[in-house]
Design a protein around this motif. Structure first.
Motif, short mmCIF file in Angstrom:
data_model
loop_
_atom_site.label_atom_id
_atom_site.label_comp_id
_atom_site.label_asym_id
_atom_site.label_seq_id
_atom_site.Cartn_x
_atom_site.Cartn_y
_atom_site.Cartn_z
N ARG A 181 43.34 38.83 41.88
CA ARG A 181 43.30 40.19 41.35
C ARG A 181 42.39 41.08 42.20
NH1 ARG A 181 43.26 39.06 34.75
NH2 ARG A 181 45.19 37.83 34.75
N VAL A 182 42.59 40.98 43.49
CA VAL A 182 41.85 41.80 44.44
C VAL A 182 42.76 42.90 44.96
CG1 VAL A 182 40.76 41.82 46.73
CG2 VAL A 182 40.29 39.94 45.13
N THR A 183 42.28 44.13 44.94
CA THR A 183 43.04 45.26 45.46
C THR A 183 42.44 45.71 46.80
OG1 THR A 183 41.66 46.94 44.41
CG2 THR A 183 43.46 46.01 43.09
N GLU A 184 43.19 46.55 47.50
CA GLU A 184 42.66 47.09 48.75
C GLU A 184 41.42 47.94 48.49
OE1 GLU A 184 45.38 48.82 51.48
OE2 GLU A 184 46.90 47.26 51.19
N ALA A 185 41.37 48.60 47.36
CA ALA A 185 40.19 49.39 47.00
C ALA A 185 38.97 48.49 46.86
CB ALA A 185 40.45 50.17 45.72
N ASP A 186 39.17 47.29 46.34
CA ASP A 186 38.05 46.34 46.22
C ASP A 186 37.48 45.98 47.58
OD1 ASP A 186 38.28 46.15 43.42
OD2 ASP A 186 39.80 44.57 43.59
N LEU A 187 38.37 45.87 48.58
CA LEU A 187 37.92 45.50 49.93
C LEU A 187 37.18 46.66 50.62
CD1 LEU A 187 41.05 43.57 51.28
CD2 LEU A 187 39.02 42.63 50.15
N ALA A 188 37.38 47.88 50.12
CA ALA A 188 36.75 49.05 50.73
C ALA A 188 35.37 49.34 50.16
CB ALA A 188 37.65 50.27 50.55
N ARG A 189 34.93 48.56 49.18
CA ARG A 189 33.61 48.80 48.58
C ARG A 189 32.51 48.34 49.53
NH1 ARG A 189 34.58 50.08 43.28
NH2 ARG A 189 36.56 49.35 42.42
N PRO A 190 31.30 48.85 49.35
CA PRO A 190 30.19 48.44 50.23
C PRO A 190 29.74 47.01 50.00
CG PRO A 190 29.42 49.99 48.54
CD PRO A 190 30.92 49.97 48.46
N SER A 191 30.02 46.48 48.82
CA SER A 191 29.66 45.10 48.52
C SER A 191 30.75 44.47 47.67
CB SER A 191 28.31 45.05 47.77
OG SER A 191 27.91 43.72 47.55
N ALA A 192 30.94 43.17 47.83
CA ALA A 192 32.05 42.49 47.17
C ALA A 192 31.73 42.17 45.72
CB ALA A 192 32.38 41.20 47.91
N GLY A 193 32.71 42.40 44.86
CA GLY A 193 32.61 41.97 43.48
C GLY A 193 33.00 40.51 43.34
N ALA A 194 32.98 40.03 42.10
CA ALA A 194 33.23 38.61 41.85
C ALA A 194 34.62 38.18 42.31
CB ALA A 194 33.06 38.31 40.35
N SER A 195 35.62 39.03 42.13
CA SER A 195 36.99 38.65 42.50
C SER A 195 37.13 38.52 44.01
CB SER A 195 38.00 39.66 41.95
OG SER A 195 37.72 40.97 42.43
N VAL A 196 36.53 39.45 44.76
CA VAL A 196 36.59 39.36 46.22
C VAL A 196 35.85 38.12 46.71
CG1 VAL A 196 35.90 40.46 48.39
CG2 VAL A 196 36.88 41.84 46.54
N ARG A 197 34.70 37.85 46.13
CA ARG A 197 33.93 36.66 46.54
C ARG A 197 34.73 35.38 46.27
NH1 ARG A 197 27.80 37.66 46.37
NH2 ARG A 197 27.63 39.93 46.18
N ALA A 198 35.42 35.35 45.15
CA ALA A 198 36.24 34.17 44.84
C ALA A 198 37.37 34.02 45.84
CB ALA A 198 36.78 34.27 43.41
N LEU A 199 37.97 35.12 46.24
CA LEU A 199 39.05 35.08 47.23
C LEU A 199 38.52 34.59 48.58
CD1 LEU A 199 41.86 35.76 48.38
CD2 LEU A 199 41.08 38.14 48.63
N ILE A 200 37.38 35.11 49.01
CA ILE A 200 36.80 34.69 50.29
C ILE A 200 36.42 33.21 50.24
CG2 ILE A 200 34.96 35.09 51.96
CD1 ILE A 200 37.09 37.30 51.84
N ALA A 201 35.91 32.76 49.12
CA ALA A 201 35.57 31.34 48.98
C ALA A 201 36.82 30.47 49.10
CB ALA A 201 34.88 31.09 47.64
N TYR A 202 37.91 30.92 48.50
CA TYR A 202 39.18 30.19 48.57
C TYR A 202 39.68 30.10 50.01
CZ TYR A 202 44.17 29.27 47.90
OH TYR A 202 45.45 28.74 47.97
N GLU A 203 39.67 31.22 50.71
CA GLU A 203 40.14 31.22 52.10
C GLU A 203 39.19 30.42 52.99
OE1 GLU A 203 43.02 32.19 52.46
OE2 GLU A 203 43.39 33.75 50.97
#
Length: 303
Positions: A207-229
């Motif tokens: 549940r990560v959007t492109e807007a989430d990737l444009a933030r200055p710091s990652a939220g929980a969903s982005v961190r979970a995605l990066i951990a997965y990759e």
């Protein structure tokens, strides 16, 4: 002594070797290997700089390739001219290559009997970067890595005379992993270029959007995605253990450095809490050495 413009053109590109996640041509290798590895690195770095728009200002690279300086920003035209110059590297008659880095590559190509295919793959990857800016699936991303990263590992094997079908398979896994790691480090930088190398299917899953990737710091969903990759890349790097164990001598140290560098970069990403948005987490040289040592120990145990 004053350096020539040609020398400065090459130095600006080759100087970027120190910023890579892995040692490009470390001191412990035979001089001939170091020269050949730097020649190949210069080629790979230059073609990426063309594709990313990261060429040195002034238009020297365009002039070397027979274009006007203002065409430096026309990436497809630059890649076409670069491919034309590459063909001169492999030609047995006619003009010598125009770009100094391609002239430096020519002796390596002849000495090691290299073929054009890996070099052409790197050009095609950068053409793809101009046209494809999102990847729907991991399979699509892996196909891109087949062009953008795997040729480099195949060239290292060819330069050292150690090519075999099994080593190529293992090398491809390591190179794909290293490319994924670089993409994870550079999420914010890539997005600024309107590129996303995180598969859309994985973004949807977390549940990560492109807007989430444009933030200055990652939220929980982005961190979970990066951990997965990151875990996906780590699994691919584990394939590097038998690759390292399959060779001997100083080549073993070089390949351990490649795998260890990738592992150290993933450790840096993890230490940042998988928040890659403020900037790329970079491994330290001591951490790269430690991870290379771990790879060597494991390779000895598994041999």
């Amino acid at each position: 002594m004053t350096s020539t413009p040609e020398a400065r053109t090459g130095d600006a590109t080759l100087g970027k070797a120190a910023d890579e996640n892995f040692p490009v041509a470390p001191f412990f290798l035979p001089r001939a290997w170091r020269d050949d590895l730097m020649a190949v690195y210069g080629y790979a770095r230059l073609v990426d700089d063309i594709g990313d728009g990261d060429l040195a200002p002034g238009g020297a690279d365009a002039r070397h390739l027979g274009l006007e300086p203002e065409q430096s920003d026309d990436r497809l035209a630059m890649l076409d001219a670069f491919e034309t110059d590459l063909h001169r590297v492999f030609a047995t008659t006619g003009q010598e290559p125009h770009h100094p880095l391609l002239r430096a590559l020519r002796p390596t190509v002849r000495r090691r009997a290299l073929t054009p295919e890996p070099f052409l793959g790197l050009i095609e990857a950068n053409r793809q970067d101009q046209k494809v800016r999102r990847y729907a699936t991991y399979g699509e991303l892996a196909a891109y890595c087949e062009l953008s990263a795997n040729p480099v590992g195949r060239l290292v094997l060819a330069l050292t005379g150690t090519t075999s079908p099994e080593r190529v398979r293992l090398s491809d896994a390591v190179c794909t992993a290293l490319q994924i790691v670089e993409h994870l480090q550079d999420v914010a930088e890539d997005l600024a270029r309107d590129r996303i190398y995180l598969p859309a299917e994985d973004m949807d899953r977390f549940r990560v959007t492109e807007a989430d990737l444009a933030r200055p710091s990652a939220g929980a969903s982005v961190r979970a995605l990066i951990a997965y990759e990151s875990e996906r890349a780590s699994e691919l790097l584990r394939g590097g253990i038998p690759l390292v164990g399959s060779v001997d001598g100083r080549l073993k140290l070089l390949l351990a450095g490649f795998v260890g560098g990738g592992r150290a970069a993933l450790t840096a990403v993890s230490a940042a809490g998988f928040d890659v948005l403020p900037g790329p987490p970079k491994p330290t040289k001591p951490s790269m050495l430690r991870e290379a040592a771990v790879v060597l120990r494991r390779a000895r145990r598994e041999r």
